[in-house]
Design a protein around this motif. Structure first.
Motif, PDB file in Angstrom:
ATOM      1  N   ASP A   1      13.032  -0.738 -11.146  1.00  0.00           N
ATOM      2  CA  ASP A   1      12.511   0.278 -10.229  1.00  0.00           C
ATOM      3  C   ASP A   1      10.996   0.259 -10.354  1.00  0.00           C
ATOM      4  O   ASP A   1      10.452   0.397 -11.453  1.00  0.00           O
ATOM      5  N   VAL A   2      10.318   0.066  -9.225  1.00  0.00           N
ATOM      6  CA  VAL A   2       8.857  -0.035  -9.213  1.00  0.00           C
ATOM      7  C   VAL A   2       8.286   1.196  -8.508  1.00  0.00           C
ATOM      8  O   VAL A   2       8.558   1.420  -7.329  1.00  0.00           O
ATOM      9  N   ALA A   3       7.501   1.982  -9.254  1.00  0.00           N
ATOM     10  CA  ALA A   3       6.854   3.163  -8.674  1.00  0.00           C
ATOM     11  C   ALA A   3       5.844   2.725  -7.621  1.00  0.00           C
ATOM     12  O   ALA A   3       5.309   1.615  -7.691  1.00  0.00           O
ATOM     13  N   ALA A   4       5.559   3.600  -6.667  1.00  0.00           N
ATOM     14  CA  ALA A   4       4.624   3.284  -5.575  1.00  0.00           C
ATOM     15  C   ALA A   4       3.298   2.738  -6.094  1.00  0.00           C
ATOM     16  O   ALA A   4       2.749   1.783  -5.541  1.00  0.00           O
ATOM     17  N   GLU A   5       2.797   3.309  -7.173  1.00  0.00           N
ATOM     18  CA  GLU A   5       1.499   2.881  -7.733  1.00  0.00           C
ATOM     19  C   GLU A   5       1.526   1.418  -8.172  1.00  0.00           C
ATOM     20  O   GLU A   5       0.494   0.754  -8.184  1.00  0.00           O
ATOM     21  N   ASP A   6       2.704   0.925  -8.561  1.00  0.00           N
ATOM     22  CA  ASP A   6       2.852  -0.466  -9.007  1.00  0.00           C
ATOM     23  C   ASP A   6       3.477  -1.344  -7.922  1.00  0.00           C
ATOM     24  O   ASP A   6       3.818  -2.496  -8.169  1.00  0.00           O
ATOM     25  N   GLY A   7       3.660  -0.750  -6.720  1.00  0.00           N
ATOM     26  CA  GLY A   7       4.240  -1.496  -5.602  1.00  0.00           C
ATOM     27  C   GLY A   7       3.201  -1.662  -4.511  1.00  0.00           C
ATOM     28  O   GLY A   7       2.204  -2.357  -4.679  1.00  0.00           O
ATOM     29  N   TYR A   8       3.412  -0.958  -3.390  1.00  0.00           N
ATOM     30  CA  TYR A   8       2.493  -1.073  -2.260  1.00  0.00           C
ATOM     31  C   TYR A   8       1.503   0.079  -2.199  1.00  0.00           C
ATOM     32  O   TYR A   8       0.857   0.297  -1.179  1.00  0.00           O
ATOM     33  N   GLY A   9       1.377   0.808  -3.297  1.00  0.00           N
ATOM     34  CA  GLY A   9       0.373   1.864  -3.373  1.00  0.00           C
ATOM     35  C   GLY A   9       0.893   3.210  -2.894  1.00  0.00           C
ATOM     36  O   GLY A   9       1.957   3.305  -2.287  1.00  0.00           O
ATOM     37  N   THR A  10       0.135   4.242  -3.208  1.00  0.00           N
ATOM     38  CA  THR A  10       0.494   5.580  -2.754  1.00  0.00           C
ATOM     39  C   THR A  10       0.101   5.724  -1.292  1.00  0.00           C
ATOM     40  O   THR A  10      -0.717   4.967  -0.769  1.00  0.00           O
TER      41      THR A  10
ATOM     42  N   GLY B   1      -2.877   2.837   8.653  1.00  0.00           N
ATOM     43  CA  GLY B   1      -3.296   1.667   7.885  1.00  0.00           C
ATOM     44  C   GLY B   1      -2.581   1.518   6.559  1.00  0.00           C
ATOM     45  O   GLY B   1      -2.879   0.603   5.790  1.00  0.00           O
ATOM     46  N   ASN B   2      -1.631   2.405   6.276  1.00  0.00           N
ATOM     47  CA  ASN B   2      -0.851   2.269   5.034  1.00  0.00           C
ATOM     48  C   ASN B   2       0.161   1.139   5.197  1.00  0.00           C
ATOM     49  O   ASN B   2       0.668   0.891   6.289  1.00  0.00           O
ATOM     50  N   HIS B   3       0.482   0.468   4.087  1.00  0.00           N
ATOM     51  CA  HIS B   3       1.576  -0.500   4.106  1.00  0.00           C
ATOM     52  C   HIS B   3       2.843   0.272   4.453  1.00  0.00           C
ATOM     53  O   HIS B   3       3.005   1.423   4.033  1.00  0.00           O
ATOM     54  N   PRO B   4       3.773  -0.325   5.229  1.00  0.00           N
ATOM     55  CA  PRO B   4       4.998   0.401   5.594  1.00  0.00           C
ATOM     56  C   PRO B   4       5.774   0.948   4.390  1.00  0.00           C
ATOM     57  O   PRO B   4       6.506   1.922   4.517  1.00  0.00           O
ATOM     58  N   LEU B   5       5.599   0.341   3.216  1.00  0.00           N
ATOM     59  CA  LEU B   5       6.316   0.798   2.024  1.00  0.00           C
ATOM     60  C   LEU B   5       5.420   1.589   1.065  1.00  0.00           C
ATOM     61  O   LEU B   5       5.815   1.862  -0.073  1.00  0.00           O
ATOM     62  N   ALA B   6       4.219   1.966   1.522  1.00  0.00           N
ATOM     63  CA  ALA B   6       3.338   2.789   0.674  1.00  0.00           C
ATOM     64  C   ALA B   6       4.039   4.107   0.362  1.00  0.00           C
ATOM     65  O   ALA B   6       4.696   4.691   1.220  1.00  0.00           O
ATOM     66  N   GLY B   7       3.912   4.557  -0.887  1.00  0.00           N
ATOM     67  CA  GLY B   7       4.511   5.815  -1.303  1.00  0.00           C
ATOM     68  C   GLY B   7       5.979   5.715  -1.676  1.00  0.00           C
ATOM     69  O   GLY B   7       6.574   6.678  -2.144  1.00  0.00           O
ATOM     70  N   GLU B   8       6.580   4.557  -1.480  1.00  0.00           N
ATOM     71  CA  GLU B   8       8.017   4.372  -1.762  1.00  0.00           C
ATOM     72  C   GLU B   8       8.230   3.811  -3.167  1.00  0.00           C
ATOM     73  O   GLU B   8       7.480   2.951  -3.612  1.00  0.00           O
ATOM     74  N   THR B   9       9.289   4.288  -3.822  1.00  0.00           N
ATOM     75  CA  THR B   9       9.757   3.641  -5.044  1.00  0.00           C
ATOM     76  C   THR B   9      10.600   2.451  -4.595  1.00  0.00           C
ATOM     77  O   THR B   9      11.462   2.592  -3.718  1.00  0.00           O
ATOM     78  N   LEU B  10      10.326   1.300  -5.137  1.00  0.00           N
ATOM     79  CA  LEU B  10      11.019   0.070  -4.761  1.00  0.00           C
ATOM     80  C   LEU B  10      12.071  -0.264  -5.806  1.00  0.00           C
ATOM     81  O   LEU B  10      11.788  -0.264  -6.999  1.00  0.00           O
ATOM     82  N   HIS B  11      13.278  -0.532  -5.349  1.00  0.00           N
ATOM     83  CA  HIS B  11      14.380  -0.865  -6.262  1.00  0.00           C
ATOM     84  C   HIS B  11      14.746  -2.335  -6.020  1.00  0.00           C
ATOM     85  O   HIS B  11      15.281  -2.670  -4.966  1.00  0.00           O
ATOM     86  N   PHE B  12      14.431  -3.184  -6.992  1.00  0.00           N
ATOM     87  CA  PHE B  12      14.702  -4.621  -6.877  1.00  0.00           C
ATOM     88  C   PHE B  12      15.895  -5.009  -7.726  1.00  0.00           C
ATOM     89  O   PHE B  12      15.983  -4.652  -8.893  1.00  0.00           O
ATOM     90  N   GLU B  13      16.807  -5.767  -7.115  1.00  0.00           N
ATOM     91  CA  GLU B  13      17.888  -6.433  -7.841  1.00  0.00           C
ATOM     92  C   GLU B  13      17.498  -7.905  -7.826  1.00  0.00           C
ATOM     93  O   GLU B  13      17.295  -8.479  -6.753  1.00  0.00           O
ATOM     94  N   VAL B  14      17.336  -8.502  -9.002  1.00  0.00           N
ATOM     95  CA  VAL B  14      16.731  -9.833  -9.112  1.00  0.00           C
ATOM     96  C   VAL B  14      17.646 -10.805  -9.845  1.00  0.00           C
ATOM     97  O   VAL B  14      18.316 -10.433 -10.810  1.00  0.00           O
ATOM     98  N   GLU B  15      17.668 -12.043  -9.358  1.00  0.00           N
ATOM     99  CA  GLU B  15      18.305 -13.137 -10.091  1.00  0.00           C
ATOM    100  C   GLU B  15      17.284 -14.276 -10.156  1.00  0.00           C
ATOM    101  O   GLU B  15      16.878 -14.815  -9.126  1.00  0.00           O
ATOM    102  N   VAL B  16      16.858 -14.625 -11.374  1.00  0.00           N
ATOM    103  CA  VAL B  16      15.907 -15.718 -11.560  1.00  0.00           C
ATOM    104  C   VAL B  16      16.665 -17.036 -11.402  1.00  0.00           C
ATOM    105  O   VAL B  16      17.673 -17.271 -12.069  1.00  0.00           O
ATOM    106  N   VAL B  17      16.183 -17.889 -10.494  1.00  0.00           N
ATOM    107  CA  VAL B  17      16.858 -19.147 -10.190  1.00  0.00           C
ATOM    108  C   VAL B  17      16.241 -20.315 -10.953  1.00  0.00           C
ATOM    109  O   VAL B  17      16.948 -21.144 -11.515  1.00  0.00           O
TER     110      VAL B  17
END
Length: 161
Positions: free
Chosen positions: A61-70, A121-137
């Motif tokens: 889970d990536v907080a907005a500050e560590d994703g696309y910003g507030t 001018g905000n990124h469409p995902l600004a302010g959002e918590t991002l939830h990534f499900e990842v598989e390293v290939v």
């Protein structure tokens, strides 16, 4: 091989928001390849990738500050319709570039009311918590060219034209 600086990592991902809606996914496509420690992906995901290896699966889970910003209210402006001279079919969702005191920024039309047009001018995902499900290939050493250019070349990466 573990993901570290000067490595190229390829991974499959599914990105969801707090409501569980899928915002983006590599499923059915090539995995995404990036050069680690080059700022190619959002900082929170890049930190979570560090030290992982091929076959690792994890959720982060990536907080907005560590994703696309507030979300920055000042990046939302109402401008006159005539600022879009030459654009006859102006519509919500259209992207434009705007000149600001800080330089050129990308904006999107969000509201059209008569002669007033709201752009954001905000990124469409600004302010959002991002939830990534990842598989390293795959994890491999980056080439000297990739390191000097700051991004991946070839499959899943950047192509120069």
């Amino acid at each position: 091989m573990q993901i570290a600086a000067r490595c190229v990592a390829s991974f499959h991902y599914t990105l969801t928001n707090d409501a569980g809606d899928v915002l983006d996914s590599s499923q059915g496509r090539e995995p995404l390849a990036y050069l680690h420690d080059a700022g190619n992906i959002v900082p929170g995901l890049e930190r979570a990738m560090s030290g992982r290896q091929a076959g690792d699966r994890f959720v982060v889970d990536v907080a907005a500050e560590d994703g696309y910003g507030t979300y920055v209210d000042e990046l939302v402006q109402v401008v006159p319709r005539n600022a879009f001279h030459g654009v006859d079919d102006l519509a919500v969702g259209m992207p434009f570039q705007a000149q600001t005191a800080q330089g050129v920024i990308d904006v999107v039309v969000t509201v059209i009311e008569g002669d007033e047009v709201t752009v954001d001018g905000n990124h469409p995902l600004a302010g959002e918590t991002l939830h990534f499900e990842v598989e390293v290939v795959e994890v491999r050493a980056a080439t000297a060219e990739e390191i000097s250019h700051g991004h991946v070349h070839g499959a899943g990466g950047h192509h120069h034209h």
